[in-house]
Design a protein around this motif. Structure first.
Motif, PDB file in Angstrom:
ATOM      1  N   CYS A  99      -3.268  -1.248 -20.975  1.00  0.00           N
ATOM      2  CA  CYS A  99      -2.744  -0.645 -22.197  1.00  0.00           C
ATOM      3  C   CYS A  99      -3.554   0.593 -22.598  1.00  0.00           C
ATOM      4  CB  CYS A  99      -2.743  -1.665 -23.332  1.00  0.00           C
ATOM      5  SG  CYS A  99      -1.497  -2.974 -23.142  1.00  0.00           S
ATOM      6  N   LEU A 100      -4.855   0.575 -22.347  1.00  0.00           N
ATOM      7  CA  LEU A 100      -5.706   1.712 -22.707  1.00  0.00           C
ATOM      8  C   LEU A 100      -5.422   2.950 -21.864  1.00  0.00           C
ATOM      9  CD1 LEU A 100      -9.150  -0.051 -23.282  1.00  0.00           C
ATOM     10  CD2 LEU A 100      -7.662   0.970 -25.018  1.00  0.00           C
ATOM     11  N   LEU A 101      -4.800   2.786 -20.701  1.00  0.00           N
ATOM     12  CA  LEU A 101      -4.478   3.951 -19.862  1.00  0.00           C
ATOM     13  C   LEU A 101      -3.484   4.887 -20.537  1.00  0.00           C
ATOM     14  CD1 LEU A 101      -4.264   2.430 -16.258  1.00  0.00           C
ATOM     15  CD2 LEU A 101      -6.153   3.684 -17.315  1.00  0.00           C
ATOM     16  N   TRP A 102      -2.773   4.416 -21.548  1.00  0.00           N
ATOM     17  CA  TRP A 102      -1.864   5.292 -22.274  1.00  0.00           C
ATOM     18  C   TRP A 102      -2.606   6.498 -22.871  1.00  0.00           C
ATOM     19  CZ3 TRP A 102       2.655   7.207 -23.196  1.00  0.00           C
ATOM     20  CH2 TRP A 102       2.901   7.881 -24.383  1.00  0.00           C
ATOM     21  N   PHE A 103      -3.880   6.335 -23.165  1.00  0.00           N
ATOM     22  CA  PHE A 103      -4.646   7.393 -23.818  1.00  0.00           C
ATOM     23  C   PHE A 103      -5.261   8.383 -22.823  1.00  0.00           C
ATOM     24  CE2 PHE A 103      -4.728   3.655 -26.604  1.00  0.00           C
ATOM     25  CZ  PHE A 103      -4.168   4.211 -27.749  1.00  0.00           C
ATOM     26  N   ALA A 104      -4.919   8.252 -21.522  1.00  0.00           N
ATOM     27  CA  ALA A 104      -5.481   9.125 -20.482  1.00  0.00           C
ATOM     28  C   ALA A 104      -4.695  10.426 -20.389  1.00  0.00           C
ATOM     29  CB  ALA A 104      -5.491   8.394 -19.140  1.00  0.00           C
TER      30      ALA A 104
END
Length: 459
Positions: A99-104
């Motif tokens: 889910c944190l990869l969305w901020f890449a």
């Protein structure tokens, strides 16, 4: 003492176990290989060489952590008994990381993005270790090869469906703003900001959560053993004994060494092949996705064929055939560039037609990709069944932990070598060529390995 015959688990329990591969594969297909990885290499980094090096080092770091901890956790799991709590624990880590990869977004800190990806990779691999170690308890050994290859094929089908969804409904052309299906991207995703690639993180997380549930609900698990404190002590003691025991089980030792080397090459090829093509031919996310779909279609066919042949020819023969195919494919892709293939022996001039894969050289690359598709499913599925046929159900946790160690003990080596040669030479092609060495040496060792690998004297 003779091993007790394994009773076949209920059909829904077997399907629940196989659906784990369906749930897990989009991470490897969509994130590592075909969508997010190439996006990271070609769009997030300042140049493709820096991107390939950073991605390779991230994979290497994850591989080192997996190599060190897998046998330890596998041995502890043998003592605690059930595998599902371990899978659930690492599933939480994997889902949160994805889910944190969305901020890449482009311009983000490369180190932080690679760190998040590596954490997801570690969690995914640990979950796989515990899922694999359940297999010897579910079916008799005569069925292991068929079930293993069917599960891998099911996984590739799941990965392909997820990839088709991304290409048809999420990944749009920066020029037209439309997907390959002529639609506006879902959720208003903006390809100029990399949102179509970044959204694959939450998508893979949701897919994984949904489809691991049947395994938790229906697949039988081992009975409860020791509490965690004593289990850690007993597990570490058991691991020490197992490492000494392997010296007497020379067939298993040779198999693990062979797999340690060839799997390193397989991992690097899968992780870096898509990014290599994207940088060389300047493929869009749509073209990378279609390339992945083609590979997955062929991989499904390869697994289905291998599922039938594994019983007749044996897992060892299937693995050797697959390694030959992967070696030829790797030579093919590193010998191909804009306007030529086979290191220039076959020149392929021709203007870009403007369509998908518009040059002759790109079509040649896809042909070699078909060989990768045929080989990379069976080499992993039949390696898993090779190991499962060589150990008992009671020792499966610790031996599959060591099996994971063998698949990861030097897994940093191939990506590290690819990344280092790429940086030193300035050529991604020379870096990728190092993969052939790992495949060839592993195959040479495997040829002289017994099948099944266990040659322990009867007790």
């Amino acid at each position: 003492m003779a091993e007790v015959a394994v009773q076949r688990a209920p059909e829904r329990g077997i399907w629940g176990w196989m659906l784990f591969d369906w749930a897990a594969q989009p991470f490897f297909t969509v994130i590592t290989t075909f969508i997010f990885g190439p996006y990271f290499v070609s769009r997030m980094a300042s140049d493709p060489e820096t991107g390939q090096a950073a991605w390779g080092y991230g994979i290497a770091a994850a591989g080192l952590a997996i190599a060190v901890l897998s046998p330890i956790l596998g041995s502890i799991a043998d003592q605690t008994g059930p595998r599902k709590p371990w899978i659930g624990f690492f599933a939480v880590i994997q889902i949160a990381s994805l889910c944190l990869l969305w901020f890449a977004a482009p311009g983000s800190n490369l180190f932080l993005v690679v760190l998040i990806f590596s954490l997801a990779s570690v969690a995914a691999e640990f979950s796989t270790v515990f899922n694999d170690s359940m297999m010897p308890r579910l079916v008799p050994k005569s069925e292991i090869g068929r079930i293993s290859n069917m599960a891998w094929g099911l996984g590739y089908l799941g990965g392909m469906i997820a990839l088709i969804f991304v290409v048809a409904f999420m990944a749009s052309s920066p020029e037209t703003g439309k997907t390959i299906a002529g639609l506006d991207p879902l959720f208003g995703l903006d390809p100029k900001l990399g949102e179509d690639a970044r959204a694959t993180g939450p998508l893979s997380a949701a897919w994984y959560f949904l489809f691991i549930l049947p395994m938790f609900f229906f697949t039988p698990d081992a009975v409860k053993g020791l509490p965690i404190g004593p289990a850690v002590r007993e597990g570490l003691s058991e691991l020490k004994s197992t490492l000494g025991e392997i010296r007497q089980r020379s067939g298993i030792f040779r198999f693990l060494v062979a797999r340690m080397i060839y799997q390193d090459g397989v991992n690097a090829l899968l992780a870096l092949g898509g990014a290599f093509a994207a940088a060389m031919f300047h493929w869009s996310i749509t073209e990378i996705g279609l390339f992945g779909i083609i590979l997955n279609v062929v991989a499904i066919v390869g697994c289905l064929v291998a599922a039938r042949l594994d019983l007749a020819l044996g897992s060892k023969t299937i693995v050797m055939i697959a390694l030959v195919l992967l070696s030829l494919a790797t030579i093919g892709i590193v010998s191909t560039g804009p306007g030529y293939t086979l290191f220039g022996a076959w020149m392929m001039p021709g203007a870009d037609s403007g369509g998908l894969f518009g040059t002759p050289a790109e079509k040649a690359y896809i042909f070699f990709g078909l060989l990768i598709g045929l080989g990379f499913g069976p080499v992993q599925a039949s390696s898993r069944s090779y190991m499962a046929r060589s150990v008992t159900a009671a020792e499966s946790g610790r031996y599959f932990g060591i099996y994971a160690l063998a698949g990861r003990a030097t897994s940093f080596a191939a990506p590290f070598l690819v990344a280092t040669i790429t940086l030193a030479s300035g050529s991604a092609r020379l870096g990728m060529a190092a993969i052939v060495l790992f495949l060839g040496v592993g195959l040479a060792i495997l040829v002289r390995t017994p099948y099944p690998a266990d040659n322990r004297p009867a007790q």
